[in-house]
Every structure is written in C-alpha cells, then in structure tokens.
Design an enzyme around this catalytic site. Sequence first.
Site, PDB file in Angstrom:
ATOM      1  N   GLU A 165      -2.974   1.401   2.458  1.00 31.00           N
ATOM      2  CA  GLU A 165      -3.243   1.816   1.083  1.00 31.00           C
ATOM      3  C   GLU A 165      -2.819   0.701   0.136  1.00 31.00           C
ATOM      4  O   GLU A 165      -1.730   0.140   0.264  1.00 31.00           O
ATOM      5  CB  GLU A 165      -2.452   3.091   0.798  1.00 31.00           C
ATOM      6  CG  GLU A 165      -2.422   3.561  -0.629  1.00 31.00           C
ATOM      7  CD  GLU A 165      -1.453   4.723  -0.810  1.00 31.00           C
ATOM      8  OE1 GLU A 165      -1.179   5.074  -1.961  1.00 31.00           O
ATOM      9  OE2 GLU A 165      -0.966   5.284   0.200  1.00 31.00           O
TER      10      GLU A 165
ATOM     11  N   ASP B 183      -2.150   0.360  -3.711  1.00 33.13           N
ATOM     12  CA  ASP B 183      -2.023   1.018  -5.009  1.00 33.13           C
ATOM     13  C   ASP B 183      -2.258   0.012  -6.122  1.00 33.13           C
ATOM     14  O   ASP B 183      -1.398  -0.813  -6.427  1.00 33.13           O
ATOM     15  CB  ASP B 183      -0.643   1.652  -5.158  1.00 33.13           C
ATOM     16  CG  ASP B 183      -0.437   2.840  -4.245  1.00 33.13           C
ATOM     17  OD1 ASP B 183      -1.398   3.600  -4.052  1.00 33.13           O
ATOM     18  OD2 ASP B 183       0.679   3.010  -3.728  1.00 33.13           O
TER      19      ASP B 183
ATOM     20  N   GLU C  24      -0.497   2.934 -10.375  1.00 30.12           N
ATOM     21  CA  GLU C  24       0.179   4.220 -10.435  1.00 30.12           C
ATOM     22  C   GLU C  24       0.941   4.211 -11.748  1.00 30.12           C
ATOM     23  O   GLU C  24       1.847   3.380 -11.940  1.00 30.12           O
ATOM     24  CB  GLU C  24       1.100   4.409  -9.240  1.00 30.12           C
ATOM     25  CG  GLU C  24       0.332   4.512  -7.940  1.00 30.12           C
ATOM     26  CD  GLU C  24       1.176   5.079  -6.819  1.00 30.12           C
ATOM     27  OE1 GLU C  24       1.050   6.298  -6.534  1.00 30.12           O
ATOM     28  OE2 GLU C  24       1.951   4.311  -6.241  1.00 30.12           O
TER      29      GLU C  24
ATOM     30  N   HIS D 184       0.704  -1.174   0.668  1.00 30.52           N
ATOM     31  CA  HIS D 184       1.320  -0.394   1.748  1.00 30.52           C
ATOM     32  C   HIS D 184       0.578  -0.699   3.051  1.00 30.52           C
ATOM     33  O   HIS D 184      -0.389  -0.013   3.391  1.00 30.52           O
ATOM     34  CB  HIS D 184       1.197   1.110   1.480  1.00 30.52           C
ATOM     35  CG  HIS D 184       1.948   1.637   0.313  1.00 30.52           C
ATOM     36  ND1 HIS D 184       3.213   2.168   0.409  1.00 30.52           N
ATOM     37  CD2 HIS D 184       1.594   1.764  -0.987  1.00 30.52           C
ATOM     38  CE1 HIS D 184       3.616   2.591  -0.779  1.00 30.52           C
ATOM     39  NE2 HIS D 184       2.648   2.357  -1.646  1.00 30.52           N
TER      40      HIS D 184
END
Length: 456
Positions: free
Chosen positions: A229, A231, A234, A245
């Site tokens: 993942e 990001d 956020e 990640h």
Amino acid sequence: MYRQVATALSFASLVLGQQVGTLTAEKHPSLPIEVCTAPGACTKEDTTVVLDSNWRWTHVTDGYSNCYTGNSWDATACPDGKTCAANCALDGAEYETTYGISTPSAGALRLNFVTKNGDGTNVGSRVYLMAGEEKYRLFNLLNKEFTMDVDVSKLPCGLNGAVYFSEMDEDGGLSRFEGNKAGAKYGTGYCDSQCPQDIKFINGEANVEGWGGTDGNSGAGKYGTCCAEMDIWEANLDATAYTPHPCKVTEQTRCETEEDCGAGDNRYAGQCDKDGCDFNSFRMGDKEFYGPEKTVDTSKPFTLVTQFVTEDGTDTGALKSIHRFYVQDGKVIPNSMTVVEGVDAVNNISDEYCAQQKTAFGDNNYFKTVGGLAAMGKSLEKMVLVLSIWDDHAVSMNWLDSNYPTDADPTKPGVARGRCDPEAGLPETVEAAHPDAYVIYSNIKVGAINSTFTAA
C-alpha cells in the site's frame, strides 16, 4: 496506518457478497483523469469510480433476506465460506442518496462523512478508479508523479480523507477465485498493508470461520487480505502524512494465521509493514507547515504532487525516493524539512530517512525487514487507486493528528503527530459533532516527472 474497514454502515442490511444481484442497477460515477507527458501535454481518460463491496447490500440470491445482519452471518445461508459465497448476491449501489458519493463537477469527487437515507445512516465510504466497466485502472508509478487537488476545509480532527494505492488484482479477483462472480465491477478484491480481517469475503469465500462481532455492525474473522500500500494522502484539516507500506507478498494474498496477518503481538512478523515509513510534517518537527493559515493553508483547496524517483530515471528502475510538493495560490511549496535530532534535514522519503527516523523515534524498522523502498517500488508497477473518507474505531485517528501512543510523553520524539485533542477522534464524538464533514478530490493527473504541474 491503523485503518479500520468494513464498519462504516450503521444499518445492518448493507454487507458484502460475491454473486451478482439484479435488484439495483450498478452505475459508476464519472471521474475522468489526465495522463501527461510534458507540461500542457495531457490526454483525458474517461475513468469512473466503483464503491467497495464491503459497503454494499448483500442478500440471498433468490430473495431479499440478508446474508449478514448486525455483526453476524445468517447460519442458514452461510454455514461455511464457500457455501455463503454461492448463496449470497452483491447488488448495485445508489451512490449519492445512500452513500453520499457525488461528482459536483467534471473531474471532481465529493465524499460525505455521514449520509442519512431511507434505510438508516451511512458513515464513510471507499471507492476505486475504474478503466471501463469490468476492470480497475492500473497505475505504474515508477519514474512518475501523481497530482490532484484536495479540499479538506470541512474535514476536522479525527477524520481521514485518504488517497492511496493498493496492489489489488485488476479484475478484483474475478479470474483467480472461482467463488467471486462479481469482480471489479462491484468493488471486490480489496487488500492493504494492515491485512484487514474485517473484510467479509476474501478470495471468493466468506470470512465466516472464527467470525466475531467487534461492534454493533462489524466483526472480524480468521482470515485477512494483505498487499502493499502506498499512502499518498492521509489527512484532515490539521494533519497529514504520506507513507509507503511494502509487503513480503507481491499480489493480493489471504493471510491465514495470526503471524502472517501480523495480528496482536505478531505486528512485526506479518506479511506487511503495518507501520510504514511516514512523513508527517508535524511529527518531523515543523509544526507551522500544515493547517489553517499555515504555510499550506488547509482552509482552502490546494494541489498535491507526489513524485516517485528511480535510481536510473527509468520506468523500470529501482525506487530511490518519494518527493512531495504542494501548489497553492499559484505558488509551488516544497515539502517541509525535517527538524529532528538524529535525522538529516531532508524533505523526502528514502531508505536512509526511514532508518534514521526509526532510530530517532525508537520504532521497529520492519520497513527495512520486508524490503524497504526496493520492495515498494516493485509493487508500484501495478497499483489500484483508492479514495476514501473514514473515522477510526481502533485508535481514534490519534496516530495521524494527535499524540500516539496517547499515554506516552508528548515531548518524546515521534509521539506528537498533530494538535488535535485525543478525544476528538472518538467515533461516537466525531460522528455526532461533524456529520456534515466532507472531502473533495479533483483534477487527478499522472505522468512524467514535472509534467503535471508548473514547477517554480
């Protein structure tokens, strides 16, 4: 980082399934993007978005009876995972009236936090970008930049307007898993680095085994669904972070043990790096960079640019670093510099930055253990775009915008992540106080480095 999924709907009739229902027609809202080769040289793509299957109504294939009510499976329809997937149909969605998902203008997507409708109240949502009716739009982000406009002016503490990429199957798992008959058209096949175990159907089977309720409308089962993942964004009005990640696995993978899922005390033994390597300007020492009337003024819209720089400057090279820029009122604003003892003064994410940050904050560098930026770069070759709005039933979003852990000394390096009161993110608090919150994403572009915005 601690994303809570599958808990958004407070009315029990909306759940997940794998067959295709015929009671509500599925019509994907339009969200066109642009692909750029140089500044001003951009081509429009007629892309759309699809609602995640975890938010949808599921019923028995031959009627209207729910397959899942409250936080429990129907024992008759769902005695086991395979039978449940065969018995339950996933239906189309009324995007705006039921879920508060709308397109206020061409190229813009608005996600409302709380939406009251004829069946009850919907909280939060998650959608994926589609290329056509049957497949997600895949991105190769290596040696590219991803740009979009965001408006978080109505997104208070405790909420997260999240934009990220997950290594999901292009068809939502339709071809890999016999029990999945719905596919990407109905938003199936979700995975992320938290290996979420509250996804009701994984690999075309219901997550019935070991299922237990975690609150009135959700639960968790034995299995989780893992993948890398990235990001991109956020954030809320007061805090933001971007975080890679990586994972040991290179496609959507069902985890079947507590160790593989990284559950409980196994956080640093699982398939994925749940912590990631974050760059949060407040946490990294610049408390005046992001927020209302700060350097990046969140009381009004701005443009967000994320660049994925490779070692050799090619689309197949190893990922070297991830850079961030903002554009507001015609001004290009480079990301803030780190001001943390033991961390070099930089404004981008690299393996060196991550190692120094983990040491300075006393964190486990599981990011390095699972492969660091090299592993993240491999996953960036085939990513699906996710756009969402959510509140946090696990730790009240404190990891993003407050002190975390909440019982730690906020003067200790790495603990303070934002100015928000730790109690502000309690779901019962934020849902009652800010039901009218929303986020708007617009003008999405992807392309060669420095092609999607004007660099100063």
